[in-house]
Design a protein around this motif. Sequence first.
Motif, PDB file in Angstrom:
ATOM      1  N   THR A   1       0.848  -1.194   0.000  1.00 40.49           N
ATOM      2  CA  THR A   1       0.000   0.000   0.000  1.00 40.49           C
ATOM      3  C   THR A   1       0.881   1.241   0.000  1.00 40.49           C
ATOM      4  O   THR A   1       1.820   1.339   0.793  1.00 40.49           O
ATOM      5  CB  THR A   1      -0.930   0.020   1.227  1.00 40.49           C
ATOM      6  OG1 THR A   1      -0.167  -0.214   2.419  1.00 40.49           O
ATOM      7  CG2 THR A   1      -2.006  -1.046   1.105  1.00 40.49           C
TER       8      THR A   1
ATOM      9  N   THR B   1      -3.007   0.490  -4.004  1.00 39.98           N
ATOM     10  CA  THR B   1      -2.884  -0.827  -3.387  1.00 39.98           C
ATOM     11  C   THR B   1      -2.496  -1.809  -4.483  1.00 39.98           C
ATOM     12  O   THR B   1      -3.209  -1.935  -5.480  1.00 39.98           O
ATOM     13  CB  THR B   1      -4.203  -1.268  -2.731  1.00 39.98           C
ATOM     14  OG1 THR B   1      -4.556  -0.337  -1.707  1.00 39.98           O
ATOM     15  CG2 THR B   1      -4.067  -2.659  -2.127  1.00 39.98           C
TER      16      THR B   1
ATOM     17  N   GLY C   1      -2.984   3.010   1.003  1.00 36.44           N
ATOM     18  CA  GLY C   1      -3.105   2.581  -0.380  1.00 36.44           C
ATOM     19  C   GLY C   1      -4.220   3.277  -1.124  1.00 36.44           C
ATOM     20  O   GLY C   1      -4.478   4.471  -0.931  1.00 36.44           O
TER      21      GLY C   1
ATOM     22  N   THR D   1      -8.930   0.841   3.476  1.00 38.38           N
ATOM     23  CA  THR D   1      -8.466  -0.516   3.192  1.00 38.38           C
ATOM     24  C   THR D   1      -8.637  -1.410   4.420  1.00 38.38           C
ATOM     25  O   THR D   1      -8.337  -1.005   5.540  1.00 38.38           O
ATOM     26  CB  THR D   1      -6.974  -0.489   2.801  1.00 38.38           C
ATOM     27  OG1 THR D   1      -6.795   0.385   1.683  1.00 38.38           O
ATOM     28  CG2 THR D   1      -6.473  -1.882   2.453  1.00 38.38           C
TER      29      THR D   1
END
Length: 397
Positions: free
Chosen positions: A43, A58, A177, A191
């Motif tokens: 990330t 990501t 990310g 995330t």
Amino acid sequence: MSEQSSQTPRMRVRELLPNLHLGDFPTGPLNSLTDVPGVKVNTLELDSADGTVNTGITSILPRENWSKEACYAGTFSFNGSGELTGAHMINETGLLFSPIVLTGTLEIGAAHQGIFKYAIKTLDSKKGKVDWLMLPVVAETCEAYLHDCTSFSVKPEYVVSSLESANTCTVREGNTGGGTGMICHRFKGGTGSSSRVIPRGDGKENQKGYTIAALVQANYGKMKDLRIGGVPIGRILCAESERDEARKEALEELAREKDHKDGSIIVILATDAPLHPLQLQRIAKRATVGLARVGGHGHNVSGDIFLAFSTGNSIPNIDVLGPRKGPTTVSIEVIDDSTIDNLFDATADVTEEAIYNALCMAETMTGYLGRKVEALPLDRVKEIMAKFEVSVEDLVK
């Protein structure tokens, strides 16, 4: 720009709510997508001092030798107001032979080019010649509320660097990310990841069970719809916000921007269970169950797109096979459909928990135009959930 909004430090949902039931199967060692052997993740965040830039990348490598050994894969679109490049190829062939990149909506082009640049660099392509087949897989959600999308901050070289840095460590969660500038259920999102290990049913107890794991980029939903373990946390927090004029005004501004574009969620599912493409499409569909548990409804302008892949079989890329005069066989192993239910259950569980982890790990952010989105108040969540904690043993007479 991230900031701590509470005296309670950010933590994953299992640490915050140790009594929360999250399915019947144990997690992998890291409780992360990288528990699936061979899967690597990185990330990368991009921000600016003035708060206008809040985006990122990501990167996921499905296996070490991804260019020569394809993975069986399948996709499912719960609601298709979003993008997953390369999906046509996956649905046509059932094969994934590209890295996967998750980022912001306006950064798709840079990510797409970045994967190509990484492939050219990695595969030692001769100058002026690309003699291999690959369609980059890039998925997006839109961070326009907290990020100046017109800055086009993601550059192809950043994607190359991120892919080169992919590793088997625990996935970093929250404002990380591609999830850096995302919003989930009107709180700061981003995330999240989770994994489960499913015992084998073939009598080979001495062999490790199959791992299935999820990584989500969560950027969807309304506060009132948020549920944790079935508890209507969102309705309670929404009612409390109504009594705080400052918070009420901020949420009304956010609602004006978000109601016409509810947002999206990308779910990437990985497993080492040997599944064929149709089974992986079925696995991808079950992410919908986990999303629904948390409060995702697949609204009209939401991009809720799921991709599942398996490292359980090694499928030679067409470029490795070279020309063939006629049909040629390849030997694979597959799970018996009649025994797949535990994998379906675990798919829902890892998706649900990954979303909780995204919310619990995300920090308050002040971003583009000074807009501020608060993190989920973990101390208050813990207080509310404690009032609903009743064990099965207490209820059974």
